[in-house]
Design an enzyme around this catalytic site. Structure first.
Site, short mmCIF file in Angstrom:
data_model
loop_
_atom_site.label_atom_id
_atom_site.label_comp_id
_atom_site.label_asym_id
_atom_site.label_seq_id
_atom_site.Cartn_x
_atom_site.Cartn_y
_atom_site.Cartn_z
N LYS A 106 0.83 -0.98 0.03
CA LYS A 106 -0.34 -0.22 0.25
C LYS A 106 0.72 1.06 -0.05
O LYS A 106 1.93 1.34 0.95
CB LYS A 106 -0.69 -0.01 1.49
N ASP A 139 -6.33 4.73 -4.89
CA ASP A 139 -6.66 4.59 -3.82
C ASP A 139 -8.13 5.85 -3.24
O ASP A 139 -8.00 6.40 -4.34
CB ASP A 139 -5.84 3.92 -2.13
#
Ligand code: NAD
Length: 428
Positions: free
Chosen positions: A110, A150
């Site tokens: 991430k 995201d």
């Protein structure tokens, strides 16, 4: 909206609690636990950005590469003023679990930049997106680490990022990043793949209790990309959507909301609490406490917590948001017989179609929307059935079963690489 002060800093305390339980029950060794408990690599770069007025500002940024035993790291990049290293780490761990559970050949990662993108001009946003890729170019790659959109990043930003990467490397490399615009190698179906994946999981669960979707009542908190497309799909499948909400509140109609009409309104920018012609205006707290068959938290984390857990009346919770339940709420609802279909299963449709995008980029052969959806159906049904089989064998919750499967596969890959030796079948 349920009060969120509780645990609001921790994205997924449920993940850590589950890992602890599995470690005890499966007698994981300290080495196995430490492989699962911490990322392989954390990178933190303060990015200098030239602003439109000529000044330079520094934006902290992160990339956490959690585990790559099953394949390249994979996970989105978020732009948000509250981005923190620990949050990025938790989200990277969740990605590793999702990829493992769905059987796609990726690890978890991430990234994030601590920035409020609304405060940037379009040109500043583009410069920041390109700067992120310049700083991390040597850490990412189609077989190394594959970012994606995201929170507050979208196909347009991903297009700039791809362009920057290809300029730096001097080659075309669409498989380095997913969530691209279609013209740059994006996949058909990606826009609603998370929602379609969740709808398939719900449908498969209902089959196990002898129900089909017909007239099953559903309340959805969060009407963004995930919540709104889920409402559309479930409505098309015959479910009865009785309540929906966004961050300002929502609307409730026990007879069923005119879903097509409210979607048109929401997608053209109308706030849901203004859509009172559809029913009674309700708050986000009220939505969570409605007497419905299926409750779908599809907004933010920790919305069901110690303050409201005893008021939850839904029979099934489909976790489309990441970490919408606190540990206490999760344990309470499990004891109470509420069936929770966990985030790592329910919202993994997006990363499955990201995998399809990567496959298409590498092969240079592109699939129709129908092909993408049929393949997604296959992966989601398989992931549900495997979780269901594990749950039946162990008499566990869906969450624990999903975690056991995901962890088992990661440890198997670690073992096959010679990184761990498991004694007495531990973890099996
Ligand atoms: P989004 O930004 O498009 O939509 C979020 C929605 O939640 C909006 O309707 C917003 O008004 C509402 N919301 C925001 N804060 C709220 C609050 N405090 N209370 C109630 N509602 C609130 O985001 P999205 O892409 O739909 O993602 C929703 C959730 O699903 C997030 O938890 C995200 O991490 C998770 N998720 C998304 C994907 C994906 O592919 N988009 C994949 C996996 C998980």
């Amino acid at each position: 909206m349920a009060p969120m002060q509780e645990h609001s800093e921790v994205v997924c305390e449920v993940c850590r609690a589950q890992l602890g339980k599995i470690a005890r029950a499966r007698q994981l060794t300290d080495l196995e636990l430490s492989i699962l408990n911490q990322p392989k690599r954390e990178i933190n770069i303060n990015i200098p950005l030239r602003m439109d007025d000529g000044s330079v500002r520094i934006f902290p940024s992160y990339r956490v590469q959690y585990n790559d035993s099953r394949g390249p790291f994979k996970g989105g990049i978020r732009f948000h003023p509250n981005v923190k290293r620990d949050e990025v780490k938790e989200l990277a761990f969740l990605m590793a679990l999702k990829c493992s559970l769905t059987g796609i050949p990726f690890g978890g990662g991430k990234g994030g930049v601590k920035v409020d993108p609304k405060q940037l001009s379009e040109r500043e946003l583009q410069r920041l997106s390109r700067a992120y890729i310049r700083e991390y170019a040597d850490f990412i790659g189609p077989f190394k680490d594959i970012p994606a959109p995201d929170v507050n990043t979208n196909p347009k930003i991903i297009g700039w990022m791809l362009d920057e990467y290809e300029k730096i490397k001097g080659v075309k490399a669409p498989a380095v990043i997913t969530g691209k615009p279609l013209a740059l190698g994006g996949s058909e179906g990606r826009l609603y793949s998370t929602s379609l994946g969740g709808a398939i999981v719900l449908r498969e669960y209902l089959k196990t209790i002898g129900k089909n979707g017909k007239d099953v009542t559903v309340a959805i908190q969060g009407f963004g990309n995930v919540g709104s497309h889920l409402a559309k799909i479930l409505h098309d499948w015959g479910f009865k959507i009785v309540a929906v909400s966004d961050s300002h509140g929502g609307v409730y109609n026990p007879k069923g909301i005119d879903t097509k009409k409210i979607l048109d309104e929401a997608w053209s920018g109308k706030k849901l609490h203004q859509a009172v012609s559809h029913g009674k205006a309700i708050t986000n707290e009220e939505l969570l406490e409605l007497d419905v068959e299926v409750l779908v938290p599809a907004a933010v984390e920790n919305v069901i917590n110690s303050i409201n857990m005893k008021k939850i009346r839904a029979r099934v919770i489909l976790e489309m948001a990441n970490g919408p339940l606190t540990v206490e709420a999760d344990e309470h609802l499990e004891k109470n017989g509420t069936m929770v279909l966990p985030d790592i299963l329910a919202n993994s449709g997006g990363v499955v179609v990201s995998y399809f995008e990567w496959v298409q980029n590498l092969s240079g052969h592109y699939w129709s929307e129908e092909e993408v959806n049929a393949k997604l159906e296959h992966y989601m049904v398989e992931a549900f059935r495997e979780t269901e089989a594990e749950r039946k064998t162990e008499g566990d919750s869906y969450r624990r079963a999903a975690y056991v499967l995901a962890v088992k596969r990661i440890l198997q890959a670690e073992e096959d690489r010679g990184n761990v030796v498991r004694k007495n079948g531990a973890g099996k």
